[in-house]
Design a protein around this motif. Structure first.
Motif, PDB file in Angstrom:
ATOM      1  N   PHE A 267     -24.700 -42.132 -22.507  1.00 42.47           N
ATOM      2  CA  PHE A 267     -23.583 -41.541 -21.780  1.00 42.47           C
ATOM      3  C   PHE A 267     -23.505 -42.141 -20.392  1.00 42.47           C
ATOM      4  CE2 PHE A 267     -27.274 -39.168 -20.581  1.00 42.47           C
ATOM      5  CZ  PHE A 267     -27.080 -38.884 -19.243  1.00 42.47           C
ATOM      6  N   THR A 268     -22.372 -41.921 -19.770  1.00 45.31           N
ATOM      7  CA  THR A 268     -22.194 -42.272 -18.370  1.00 45.31           C
ATOM      8  C   THR A 268     -21.281 -41.235 -17.737  1.00 45.31           C
ATOM      9  OG1 THR A 268     -21.672 -44.064 -16.839  1.00 45.31           O
ATOM     10  CG2 THR A 268     -20.201 -43.812 -18.703  1.00 45.31           C
TER      11      THR A 268
ATOM     12  N   VAL B  43     -17.588 -37.065 -18.446  1.00 46.73           N
ATOM     13  CA  VAL B  43     -18.677 -37.801 -19.071  1.00 46.73           C
ATOM     14  C   VAL B  43     -18.126 -38.564 -20.270  1.00 46.73           C
ATOM     15  CG1 VAL B  43     -20.851 -37.542 -20.326  1.00 46.73           C
ATOM     16  CG2 VAL B  43     -20.399 -36.149 -18.326  1.00 46.73           C
ATOM     17  N   ILE B  44     -18.573 -39.792 -20.437  1.00 50.76           N
ATOM     18  CA  ILE B  44     -18.230 -40.579 -21.621  1.00 50.76           C
ATOM     19  C   ILE B  44     -19.505 -40.736 -22.432  1.00 50.76           C
ATOM     20  CG2 ILE B  44     -17.417 -42.792 -22.497  1.00 50.76           C
ATOM     21  CD1 ILE B  44     -15.658 -42.966 -20.026  1.00 50.76           C
TER      22      ILE B  44
ATOM     23  N   VAL C 219     -18.861 -44.339 -32.027  1.00 54.17           N
ATOM     24  CA  VAL C 219     -17.857 -43.374 -31.593  1.00 54.17           C
ATOM     25  C   VAL C 219     -17.994 -43.190 -30.089  1.00 54.17           C
ATOM     26  CG1 VAL C 219     -17.039 -41.004 -31.833  1.00 54.17           C
ATOM     27  CG2 VAL C 219     -17.942 -42.196 -33.819  1.00 54.17           C
ATOM     28  N   ILE C 220     -16.852 -43.234 -29.396  1.00 57.11           N
ATOM     29  CA  ILE C 220     -16.822 -43.045 -27.943  1.00 57.11           C
ATOM     30  C   ILE C 220     -15.917 -41.850 -27.660  1.00 57.11           C
ATOM     31  CG2 ILE C 220     -16.424 -44.159 -25.716  1.00 57.11           C
ATOM     32  CD1 ILE C 220     -18.341 -45.717 -27.551  1.00 57.11           C
ATOM     33  N   VAL C 221     -16.401 -40.910 -26.866  1.00 60.32           N
ATOM     34  CA  VAL C 221     -15.623 -39.711 -26.555  1.00 60.32           C
ATOM     35  C   VAL C 221     -15.751 -39.392 -25.064  1.00 60.32           C
ATOM     36  CG1 VAL C 221     -17.518 -38.191 -27.241  1.00 60.32           C
ATOM     37  CG2 VAL C 221     -15.209 -37.294 -27.197  1.00 60.32           C
ATOM     38  N   VAL C 222     -14.634 -38.978 -24.465  1.00 61.26           N
ATOM     39  CA  VAL C 222     -14.640 -38.548 -23.065  1.00 61.26           C
ATOM     40  C   VAL C 222     -14.430 -37.037 -23.038  1.00 61.26           C
ATOM     41  CG1 VAL C 222     -12.172 -39.014 -22.714  1.00 61.26           C
ATOM     42  CG2 VAL C 222     -13.687 -38.932 -20.751  1.00 61.26           C
ATOM     43  N   SER C 223     -15.183 -36.356 -22.197  1.00 58.72           N
ATOM     44  CA  SER C 223     -15.101 -34.910 -22.122  1.00 58.72           C
ATOM     45  C   SER C 223     -15.599 -34.443 -20.757  1.00 58.72           C
ATOM     46  CB  SER C 223     -15.947 -34.297 -23.237  1.00 58.72           C
ATOM     47  OG  SER C 223     -15.664 -32.934 -23.387  1.00 58.72           O
ATOM     48  N   ALA C 224     -15.531 -33.139 -20.546  1.00 62.88           N
ATOM     49  CA  ALA C 224     -15.962 -32.567 -19.271  1.00 62.88           C
ATOM     50  C   ALA C 224     -17.478 -32.645 -19.094  1.00 62.88           C
ATOM     51  CB  ALA C 224     -15.490 -31.122 -19.151  1.00 62.88           C
TER      52      ALA C 224
END
Length: 109
Positions: free
Chosen positions: A6-7, A14-15, A33-38
């Motif tokens: 993550f970064t 956070v990605i 799989v790449i996901v962006v979220s809080a």
């Protein structure tokens, strides 16, 4: 076990990037799989709600690359994937392309 990383962005989002078994594939087929979220937990919950029950993040061995961050930030769902290993020109795809036409569009959180 899934591997990934993550970064955290300056905005606080956070990605998360994970290597997961491909749905309906052979045991050797994997996807990235790449996901962006809080936050990390919310990102993993989004994936689990889509049926990726093995989505776990233990460590930060394979954080998302700059290209992966760019791809997910410019996607309306904030969730993209592609096969591993990817062909050189293989684009990132929407999660709906993986799960089929019955997949609900995930809410970006």
């Amino acid at each position: 076990m899934a591997s990934g990383g993550f970064t955290r962005l300056p905005s606080g989002d956070v990605i998360v990037a994970l290597r997961l078994p491909s749905p309906g594939g052979t045991p050797d087929d994997h996807i990235r799989v790449i996901v962006v979220s809080a936050n990390r937990q919310r990102a993993l919950t989004r994936l689990r709600n889509l049926g990726f029950r093995t989505a776990r993040l233990a460590g930060n061995l394979e954080p998302p690359t700059g290209d992966e961050i760019n791809a997910v930030l410019h996607h309306p769902d904030g969730l993209v994937w592609r096969r591993i290993p990817a062909a050189p020109a293989e684009p990132w795809q929407s999660i709906a392309a993986l799960l089929g036409p019955t997949a609900r569009r995930p809410a970006r959180s």
